[in-house]
Design a protein around this motif. Structure first.
Motif, PDB file in Angstrom:
ATOM      1  N   LEU A 277     -31.787  33.049  17.075  1.00  0.00           N
ATOM      2  CA  LEU A 277     -30.669  32.848  18.270  1.00  0.00           C
ATOM      3  C   LEU A 277     -31.361  33.018  19.709  1.00  0.00           C
ATOM      4  O   LEU A 277     -32.505  32.926  19.814  1.00  0.00           O
ATOM      5  N   ALA A 278     -30.348  32.902  20.448  1.00  0.00           N
ATOM      6  CA  ALA A 278     -30.688  33.146  22.084  1.00  0.00           C
ATOM      7  C   ALA A 278     -30.079  34.378  22.478  1.00  0.00           C
ATOM      8  O   ALA A 278     -28.711  34.479  22.147  1.00  0.00           O
ATOM      9  N   GLU A 279     -30.638  35.026  23.441  1.00  0.00           N
ATOM     10  CA  GLU A 279     -29.958  36.113  24.191  1.00  0.00           C
ATOM     11  C   GLU A 279     -30.279  36.192  25.532  1.00  0.00           C
ATOM     12  O   GLU A 279     -31.252  35.819  25.828  1.00  0.00           O
ATOM     13  N   THR A 280     -29.340  36.559  26.452  1.00  0.00           N
ATOM     14  CA  THR A 280     -29.454  36.644  28.103  1.00  0.00           C
ATOM     15  C   THR A 280     -29.913  38.114  28.271  1.00  0.00           C
ATOM     16  O   THR A 280     -29.193  39.139  27.426  1.00  0.00           O
ATOM     17  N   VAL A 281     -30.423  38.537  29.397  1.00  0.00           N
ATOM     18  CA  VAL A 281     -30.518  39.580  30.074  1.00  0.00           C
ATOM     19  C   VAL A 281     -30.410  39.788  31.725  1.00  0.00           C
ATOM     20  O   VAL A 281     -30.512  38.785  32.128  1.00  0.00           O
TER      21      VAL A 281
ATOM     22  N   LEU B 216     -39.163  41.134  26.057  1.00  0.00           N
ATOM     23  CA  LEU B 216     -39.018  42.838  25.738  1.00  0.00           C
ATOM     24  C   LEU B 216     -37.786  43.151  26.048  1.00  0.00           C
ATOM     25  O   LEU B 216     -37.029  43.878  25.459  1.00  0.00           O
ATOM     26  N   ALA B 217     -37.039  42.532  27.011  1.00  0.00           N
ATOM     27  CA  ALA B 217     -35.664  43.322  27.496  1.00  0.00           C
ATOM     28  C   ALA B 217     -34.603  42.518  26.413  1.00  0.00           C
ATOM     29  O   ALA B 217     -33.721  43.440  26.057  1.00  0.00           O
ATOM     30  N   VAL B 218     -35.001  41.672  25.938  1.00  0.00           N
ATOM     31  CA  VAL B 218     -33.916  41.131  25.069  1.00  0.00           C
ATOM     32  C   VAL B 218     -34.454  41.922  23.621  1.00  0.00           C
ATOM     33  O   VAL B 218     -33.366  42.207  23.158  1.00  0.00           O
ATOM     34  N   ILE B 219     -35.449  41.977  23.336  1.00  0.00           N
ATOM     35  CA  ILE B 219     -35.774  42.833  22.079  1.00  0.00           C
ATOM     36  C   ILE B 219     -35.176  44.342  22.167  1.00  0.00           C
ATOM     37  O   ILE B 219     -34.396  44.588  21.326  1.00  0.00           O
ATOM     38  N   LYS B 220     -35.122  44.878  23.257  1.00  0.00           N
ATOM     39  CA  LYS B 220     -34.353  46.049  23.781  1.00  0.00           C
ATOM     40  C   LYS B 220     -32.813  45.835  23.403  1.00  0.00           C
ATOM     41  O   LYS B 220     -32.105  46.828  22.563  1.00  0.00           O
ATOM     42  N   LYS B 221     -32.251  44.877  23.877  1.00  0.00           N
ATOM     43  CA  LYS B 221     -30.753  44.647  23.690  1.00  0.00           C
ATOM     44  C   LYS B 221     -30.576  44.494  22.331  1.00  0.00           C
ATOM     45  O   LYS B 221     -29.510  45.005  21.689  1.00  0.00           O
ATOM     46  N   LEU B 222     -31.498  43.798  21.528  1.00  0.00           N
ATOM     47  CA  LEU B 222     -31.080  43.406  20.290  1.00  0.00           C
ATOM     48  C   LEU B 222     -31.193  44.811  19.170  1.00  0.00           C
ATOM     49  O   LEU B 222     -30.413  44.981  18.453  1.00  0.00           O
ATOM     50  N   VAL B 223     -32.164  45.650  19.642  1.00  0.00           N
ATOM     51  CA  VAL B 223     -32.282  46.880  19.025  1.00  0.00           C
ATOM     52  C   VAL B 223     -30.965  47.820  19.270  1.00  0.00           C
ATOM     53  O   VAL B 223     -30.642  48.213  18.422  1.00  0.00           O
ATOM     54  N   ASP B 224     -30.521  47.761  20.595  1.00  0.00           N
ATOM     55  CA  ASP B 224     -29.464  48.652  20.734  1.00  0.00           C
ATOM     56  C   ASP B 224     -28.163  47.896  19.963  1.00  0.00           C
ATOM     57  O   ASP B 224     -27.305  48.766  19.580  1.00  0.00           O
TER      58      ASP B 224
ATOM     59  N   GLU C 200     -47.232  31.338   4.235  1.00  0.00           N
ATOM     60  CA  GLU C 200     -45.795  31.303   3.153  1.00  0.00           C
ATOM     61  C   GLU C 200     -44.536  31.352   3.599  1.00  0.00           C
ATOM     62  O   GLU C 200     -43.496  31.036   2.948  1.00  0.00           O
ATOM     63  N   SER C 201     -44.351  31.840   4.841  1.00  0.00           N
ATOM     64  CA  SER C 201     -43.041  31.779   5.516  1.00  0.00           C
ATOM     65  C   SER C 201     -42.913  31.416   6.959  1.00  0.00           C
ATOM     66  O   SER C 201     -44.155  31.645   7.658  1.00  0.00           O
ATOM     67  N   MET C 202     -41.785  31.427   7.517  1.00  0.00           N
ATOM     68  CA  MET C 202     -41.639  30.986   8.876  1.00  0.00           C
ATOM     69  C   MET C 202     -40.860  32.171   9.554  1.00  0.00           C
ATOM     70  O   MET C 202     -40.055  32.743   9.095  1.00  0.00           O
ATOM     71  N   PRO C 203     -41.344  32.451  10.804  1.00  0.00           N
ATOM     72  CA  PRO C 203     -40.633  33.302  11.700  1.00  0.00           C
ATOM     73  C   PRO C 203     -39.249  32.845  12.018  1.00  0.00           C
ATOM     74  O   PRO C 203     -38.869  31.542  12.019  1.00  0.00           O
ATOM     75  N   GLN C 204     -38.261  33.722  12.414  1.00  0.00           N
ATOM     76  CA  GLN C 204     -37.166  33.327  13.147  1.00  0.00           C
ATOM     77  C   GLN C 204     -37.293  33.346  14.589  1.00  0.00           C
ATOM     78  O   GLN C 204     -38.303  33.975  15.185  1.00  0.00           O
ATOM     79  N   LEU C 205     -37.147  32.329  15.426  1.00  0.00           N
ATOM     80  CA  LEU C 205     -37.296  32.225  16.937  1.00  0.00           C
ATOM     81  C   LEU C 205     -36.230  32.742  17.636  1.00  0.00           C
ATOM     82  O   LEU C 205     -35.003  32.437  17.444  1.00  0.00           O
ATOM     83  N   ILE C 206     -36.538  33.447  18.766  1.00  0.00           N
ATOM     84  CA  ILE C 206     -35.561  33.944  19.622  1.00  0.00           C
ATOM     85  C   ILE C 206     -35.810  33.704  21.230  1.00  0.00           C
ATOM     86  O   ILE C 206     -37.077  33.976  21.697  1.00  0.00           O
ATOM     87  N   ALA C 207     -34.938  33.108  21.670  1.00  0.00           N
ATOM     88  CA  ALA C 207     -35.093  32.517  23.194  1.00  0.00           C
ATOM     89  C   ALA C 207     -34.591  33.634  24.076  1.00  0.00           C
ATOM     90  O   ALA C 207     -33.268  33.922  24.069  1.00  0.00           O
ATOM     91  N   ALA C 208     -35.433  34.020  24.857  1.00  0.00           N
ATOM     92  CA  ALA C 208     -34.963  35.073  25.591  1.00  0.00           C
ATOM     93  C   ALA C 208     -34.724  34.325  27.152  1.00  0.00           C
ATOM     94  O   ALA C 208     -35.749  33.879  27.494  1.00  0.00           O
ATOM     95  N   GLU C 209     -33.481  34.557  27.388  1.00  0.00           N
ATOM     96  CA  GLU C 209     -33.045  33.618  28.711  1.00  0.00           C
ATOM     97  C   GLU C 209     -32.509  34.543  29.986  1.00  0.00           C
ATOM     98  O   GLU C 209     -32.080  35.446  29.562  1.00  0.00           O
ATOM     99  N   ARG C 210     -32.499  33.971  30.708  1.00  0.00           N
ATOM    100  CA  ARG C 210     -31.700  34.728  32.063  1.00  0.00           C
ATOM    101  C   ARG C 210     -30.399  34.262  32.053  1.00  0.00           C
ATOM    102  O   ARG C 210     -29.562  34.819  32.318  1.00  0.00           O
ATOM    103  N   PHE C 211     -29.989  32.752  32.108  1.00  0.00           N
ATOM    104  CA  PHE C 211     -28.661  32.402  32.256  1.00  0.00           C
ATOM    105  C   PHE C 211     -28.148  31.877  31.219  1.00  0.00           C
ATOM    106  O   PHE C 211     -26.810  31.543  30.927  1.00  0.00           O
TER     107      PHE C 211
END
Ligand SMILES: *Cc1c(COP(=O)(O)O)cnc(C)c1O
Length: 344
Positions: A251-255, A282-290, A194-205
């Motif tokens: 969104l996209a986030e780097t670690v 998971l490193a990106v998930i931690k960053k977003l939690v912080d 019934e719904s779509m997820p949000q996608l997060i790209a976990a990137e290095r650079f």
């Protein structure tokens, strides 16, 4: 053509979930695939189709996982496979590619491997299994993207036909991200979810992060260097990945390498040994939690794209030397305390 890829386990991360105050944190463990990475979904689908078109030689430019997977499926098909790589790729990757019978060749510089590969495609008519190196990074053949849709299909089934709120995917050229998005889109159209997820790209650079921040239509190259996360250490990414993130409201986030290595070790404490690139989710998930950006009740899926066993030498650097002792309790007690902080 199959080697038994897919239907990988969805595992709840109890310990890390508690630490990050996330009630529904899951890993989709793609290291359980035949060559221990999610690339097997892509290769099974793309190479099955290529056989219908009567290609006789497969080729690819790869930093490891994609080459190993292509080599294994070429072996299964009884076809030849030539893999181009570069000298610093981990030994385990080289061994995997060669044991499956592929002809592995390294070039001295990183861009050279694309140049020679393009010549083989153009002049020898070989079938490209990997990413196209056009002036714009366009990713892989759509038949390969179709293989990745099965990650979304399985997630829906494993969550009892609910859709997760977030899917976090270690990303280089965004084929995985694009395929996952297409999979969810098809299941929504069929009313399976019934719904779509949000996608997060976990990137290095961060070519996708850069493109989102600057509101670019196409990702542009960003500065890169060597990284422990060699499987995703890309300076460019594909348009369709950028579009998938935007369409999903994600969104996209780097670690950093340091954050990745810490997370790889932490994940080990939940019984999962992820490749460095894979621990990025998971490193990106931690960053977003912080940063206070995640909802603690949401169903959050971290895709673990491959196994840490692909490059154990990197992990060794953050683990203690194994202590050697005389066989008495006092000696044992002191090393357990000093090395492992464990009191007898
Ligand atoms: C290939 C690969 C990725 C990135 O996949 P893209 O589709 O290029 O974004 C992530 N993790 C691992 C382990 C890989 O081998």
């Amino acid at each position: 053509m199959t080697l038994g890829e897919g239907m990988t386990p969805l595992i709840k991360l109890e310990r890390l979930g508690r630490e990050l105050h996330l009630k529904n944190l899951y890993v989709k463990d793609e290291s359980k695939n035949p060559t221990w990475s999610f690339k097997d979904r892509l290769c099974s689908s793309l190479m099955s189709k290529a056989l219908e078109f009567a290609f006789t030689v497969f080729t690819i430019s790869s930093s490891g996982n994609h080459g190993a997977s292509a080599a294994a499926y070429a072996a299964k098909a009884g076809m030849d496979c030539v893999v181009f790589t570069y000298a610093s790729v981990p030994q385990t990757m080289k061994t995997l590619i060669q044991v499956f019978g592929a002809k592995l060749v390294a070039t001295e510089t990183y861009p050279d491997r694309w140049k020679i590969m393009n010549e083989c495609i153009e002049h020898l008519g070989w079938c490209l299994v990997g990413d196209y190196a056009a002036p714009l990074m366009v990713g892989i053949n759509p038949y390969g993207i179709d293989g990745y849709k099965t990650i979304a299909f399985e997630l829906c089934e494993q969550l009892n036909w609910a859709s997760p709120q977030l899917v976090v995917q270690p990303t280089a050229y965004a084929n995985g991200l694009t395929g996952i998005w297409k999979g969810f889109t098809e299941f929504l159209e069929l009313d399976f979810i019934e719904s779509m997820p949000q996608l997060i790209a976990a990137e290095r650079f961060g070519p996708l992060k850069n493109a989102l921040e600057k509101q670019l239509q196409f990702p542009e190259p960003v500065p890169e260097k060597d990284s422990v996360a060699f499987s995703i250490a890309a300076d460019v990414s594909a348009y369709q990945g950028l579009k998938a993130i935007k369409d999903s409201g994600g969104l996209a986030e780097t670690v950093t390498d340091h954050e990745i290595l810490i997370m790889q070790k932490k994940l080990g404490r939940d019984g999962i040994y992820a490749e460095t690139a894979s621990a990025t989710s998971l490193a990106v998930i931690k960053k977003l939690v912080d940063q206070g950006k995640l909802d603690h009740d949401d169903i959050i899926i971290a895709i673990v794209t491959s196994s840490g066993l692909k490059d154990p030498n990197t992990t060794r650097k953050v683990l203690p030397e194994v202590p050697v002792i005389k066989p008495d309790l006092q000696a044992l007690s002191s090393v357990l305390r000093d090395v492992y902080e464990f009191q007898l």
